[in-house]
Design an enzyme around this catalytic site. Structure first.
Site, PDB file in Angstrom:
ATOM      1  N   ARG A 268       0.654  -1.200  -0.034  1.00 15.67           N
ATOM      2  CA  ARG A 268       0.072  -0.148   0.012  1.00 15.67           C
ATOM      3  C   ARG A 268       0.936   1.140  -0.090  1.00 15.67           C
ATOM      4  O   ARG A 268       1.945   1.098   0.548  1.00 15.67           O
ATOM      5  CB  ARG A 268      -0.782   0.146   1.242  1.00 15.67           C
ATOM      6  CG  ARG A 268      -2.028  -0.691   1.496  1.00 15.67           C
ATOM      7  CD  ARG A 268      -2.530  -0.450   2.768  1.00 15.67           C
ATOM      8  NE  ARG A 268      -3.445   0.547   3.104  1.00 15.67           N
ATOM      9  CZ  ARG A 268      -3.580   1.285   3.939  1.00 15.67           C
ATOM     10  NH1 ARG A 268      -3.105   0.765   5.364  1.00 15.67           N
ATOM     11  NH2 ARG A 268      -4.462   2.465   3.997  1.00 15.67           N
TER      12      ARG A 268
ATOM     13  N   SER B  92       0.461   3.712   1.818  1.00 11.24           N
ATOM     14  CA  SER B  92       0.755   3.886   3.225  1.00 11.24           C
ATOM     15  C   SER B  92       1.874   3.254   3.936  1.00 11.24           C
ATOM     16  O   SER B  92       2.576   3.813   4.839  1.00 11.24           O
ATOM     17  CB  SER B  92      -0.669   3.760   4.125  1.00 11.24           C
ATOM     18  OG  SER B  92      -1.557   4.680   3.727  1.00 11.24           O
TER      19      SER B  92
ATOM     20  N   GLY C  76       4.683   2.027   2.043  1.00  3.35           N
ATOM     21  CA  GLY C  76       5.463   2.301   1.337  1.00  3.35           C
ATOM     22  C   GLY C  76       6.216   3.711   1.754  1.00  3.35           C
ATOM     23  O   GLY C  76       7.433   3.956   1.899  1.00  3.35           O
ATOM     24  N   ARG C  77       5.141   4.604   2.082  1.00  6.65           N
ATOM     25  CA  ARG C  77       5.496   5.921   2.776  1.00  6.65           C
ATOM     26  C   ARG C  77       6.219   5.781   3.820  1.00  6.65           C
ATOM     27  O   ARG C  77       6.816   6.686   4.632  1.00  6.65           O
ATOM     28  CB  ARG C  77       4.352   6.733   2.984  1.00  6.65           C
ATOM     29  CG  ARG C  77       3.777   7.418   1.912  1.00  6.65           C
ATOM     30  CD  ARG C  77       2.559   7.966   1.899  1.00  6.65           C
ATOM     31  NE  ARG C  77       1.712   7.771   0.682  1.00  6.65           N
ATOM     32  CZ  ARG C  77       1.117   9.071  -0.039  1.00  6.65           C
ATOM     33  NH1 ARG C  77       1.635  10.257   0.417  1.00  6.65           N
ATOM     34  NH2 ARG C  77       0.796   8.811  -1.185  1.00  6.65           N
TER      35      ARG C  77
ATOM     36  N   THR D 219       3.413 -15.523  -0.623  1.00  9.69           N
ATOM     37  CA  THR D 219       4.612 -15.052   0.327  1.00  9.69           C
ATOM     38  C   THR D 219       5.085 -13.835  -0.021  1.00  9.69           C
ATOM     39  O   THR D 219       5.140 -13.376  -1.197  1.00  9.69           O
ATOM     40  CB  THR D 219       5.938 -16.015  -0.172  1.00  9.69           C
ATOM     41  OG1 THR D 219       5.402 -17.532   0.500  1.00  9.69           O
ATOM     42  CG2 THR D 219       6.914 -15.777   0.653  1.00  9.69           C
TER      43      THR D 219
ATOM     44  N   GLU E 297       7.993 -10.644   0.783  1.00 12.36           N
ATOM     45  CA  GLU E 297       9.306 -10.354   1.180  1.00 12.36           C
ATOM     46  C   GLU E 297       9.390  -8.912   1.921  1.00 12.36           C
ATOM     47  O   GLU E 297       9.351  -7.894   1.214  1.00 12.36           O
ATOM     48  CB  GLU E 297      10.397 -10.697  -0.063  1.00 12.36           C
ATOM     49  CG  GLU E 297      10.314 -11.786  -0.758  1.00 12.36           C
ATOM     50  CD  GLU E 297       9.625 -12.052  -2.017  1.00 12.36           C
ATOM     51  OE1 GLU E 297       8.788 -12.759  -2.419  1.00 12.36           O
ATOM     52  OE2 GLU E 297       9.530 -10.796  -2.789  1.00 12.36           O
TER      53      GLU E 297
ATOM     54  N   GLN F 166      -1.749  -4.187  -1.784  1.00 11.51           N
ATOM     55  CA  GLN F 166      -2.687  -4.312  -2.670  1.00 11.51           C
ATOM     56  C   GLN F 166      -2.413  -5.161  -3.686  1.00 11.51           C
ATOM     57  O   GLN F 166      -0.911  -5.517  -4.124  1.00 11.51           O
ATOM     58  CB  GLN F 166      -2.771  -3.158  -3.323  1.00 11.51           C
ATOM     59  CG  GLN F 166      -2.869  -1.699  -2.512  1.00 11.51           C
ATOM     60  CD  GLN F 166      -2.940  -0.504  -3.322  1.00 11.51           C
ATOM     61  OE1 GLN F 166      -2.482  -0.457  -4.220  1.00 11.51           O
ATOM     62  NE2 GLN F 166      -3.770   0.361  -2.542  1.00 11.51           N
TER      63      GLN F 166
ATOM     64  N   TYR G 215       0.529 -22.797 -15.204  1.00 11.38           N
ATOM     65  CA  TYR G 215       1.772 -22.593 -14.408  1.00 11.38           C
ATOM     66  C   TYR G 215       2.133 -23.728 -13.501  1.00 11.38           C
ATOM     67  O   TYR G 215       1.151 -24.166 -12.720  1.00 11.38           O
ATOM     68  CB  TYR G 215       1.535 -21.281 -13.485  1.00 11.38           C
ATOM     69  CG  TYR G 215       2.790 -21.124 -12.628  1.00 11.38           C
ATOM     70  CD1 TYR G 215       4.126 -21.007 -13.007  1.00 11.38           C
ATOM     71  CD2 TYR G 215       2.673 -20.939 -11.274  1.00 11.38           C
ATOM     72  CE1 TYR G 215       5.412 -20.869 -12.398  1.00 11.38           C
ATOM     73  CE2 TYR G 215       3.677 -20.641 -10.245  1.00 11.38           C
ATOM     74  CZ  TYR G 215       4.858 -20.676 -10.944  1.00 11.38           C
ATOM     75  OH  TYR G 215       5.950 -20.308 -10.069  1.00 11.38           O
TER      76      TYR G 215
END
Lengths: 174, 176
Positions: free
Chosen positions: A91, A93, A95-96, A117, A119, A136, A149
């Site tokens: 998100r 928020s 990252g900030r 998973t 990281e 997200q 896959y």
């Protein structure tokens, strides 16, 4: 094309997208907010060319991530789609606050369905909480026939460390 | 589908994409180049907690530039106000920025359709790097959506500078 929130919901009702548990309030204009699971794996040591992680249950009172370490987490939800490709990010928020949710591996393959998973890399000491909304996922239309896959991680529901050493051995055997 | 530079110009003229100020010369084949603004935010809280309002200070980047040390994490802003009610913007570093070891976002590249304002850049230096106000630092691409559009009405709407995380504002509400 990237699906709008309204279209994500329509495709969920049709079964072309699966999110469990699902909450309508977690839909965004063009993505879905996922939650952090209840456990993480903390990098412990590097032995014989392999990373060793320790499992930690995230307390309700929070767990402090330290900069310079890498943690593996997972999404609380099972998320997947038989029709769309996915991109999983954090998100804004978070990252900030300087928290990476993946390390340049955002692409989710069509037909996978699992707890993803994560990281986690923190740039400043940051507290995380179990089941908090943390990132997200967006859904993208495909162009071309879908070929299933067969990846190693597609059905894994716990924070999973890399299998890459095993891959290298397989490769060397060929 | 991703818009070409030519299509971005057409949509800016037609009003479906807003970029202010807009300069034709900064269109690329598949994106538009964004400049760094002049303001930076540095968190002063020792520990960040998404439940608690973080402490921070706002600084100006001197015209002569400022060195970010390896490991530094600062919030910057784009000089441009950007948004669209018709397309989904995604932010990227310019490849020249990335080659200097500088991240412009921390796994948060996706902008909501309907957002309009300056983008907050999450600047993370992996090497010592000098930054200057108004330097070309990032790029924005635009993607065609599928489905009915419901516009963004979130807490960062109309940002006119770098905005620290407002996660604490609705943490209790959304995490029920």
């Amino acid at each position: 094309m990237i699906l709008t929130g309204d279209y994500i919901f329509k495709e969920l009702l049709k079964g072309n997208i699966s999110i469990y548990p699902f909450k309508r309030s977690q839909i965004n204009p063009n993505s879905y907010n996922y939650r952090l699971g209840k456990t993480i794996k903390v990098f412990d040591k590097f032995v014989n060319g392999k990373s060793v992680f320790k499992k930690v249950v995230i307390p309700e009172s929070g767990y402090l991530l330290e900069p310079g370490k890498m943690y593996l987490g997972n999404t609380y939800e099972f998320i997947g789609s038989k029709k769309y490709a996915m991109s999983l990010i954090g998100r804004s928020s978070m990252g900030r606050l300087g928290l990476f949710l993946q390390v340049s591996a955002n692409l989710g393959h069509t037909t996978s369905y699992h707890k993803w998973t994560l990281e986690l890399v923190a740039l400043k000491p940051i507290k995380i909480y179990p089941k908090m909304i943390i990132g997200q996922i967006s859904f993208w239309t495909n162009f071309g026939r879908i070929y299933k896959y067969g990846g190693r991680y597609a059905k894994i529901n716990k924070p999973q460390e890399s299998f890459i050493n095993i891959n290298i051995h397989d490769f060397n055997r060929v | 589908m991703i818009l070409t530079g030519y299509k971005i110009i057409k949509e800016v003229k037609g009003g479906k994409i807003k970029i202010t100020p807009f300069d034709h010369n900064r269109i690329t084949t598949n994106s538009y180049d964004l400049r760094l603004g002049s303001k930076l935010i540095r968190y002063t809280s020792k520990t960040l907690d998404p439940k608690i309002k973080p402490d921070f200070k706002i600084m100006d980047i001197p015209k002569s530039g400022m060195i970010m040390q390896a490991g530094d994490f600062l919030l910057g802003e784009t000089e441009e106000m950007v948004g669209s009610d018709s397309y989904v913007p995604i932010i990227h570093a310019k490849s020249g920025t990335a080659r200097m070891g500088l991240f412009v976002h921390v796994t948060a590249d996706l902008i909501d359709i309907g957002y309009y304002g300056k983008f907050t850049l999450q600047l993370f230096a992996t090497l010592p790097v000098k930054i200057y106000p108004y330097m070309l630092i990032a790029q924005v691409s635009f993607w065609q959506p599928k489905g009915k559009i419901v516009l963004y009405k979130g807490k960062y709407q109309n940002s006119d500078g770098p905005k620290p995380s407002m996660c604490y504002k609705d943490f209790g509400k959304i995490n029920k």
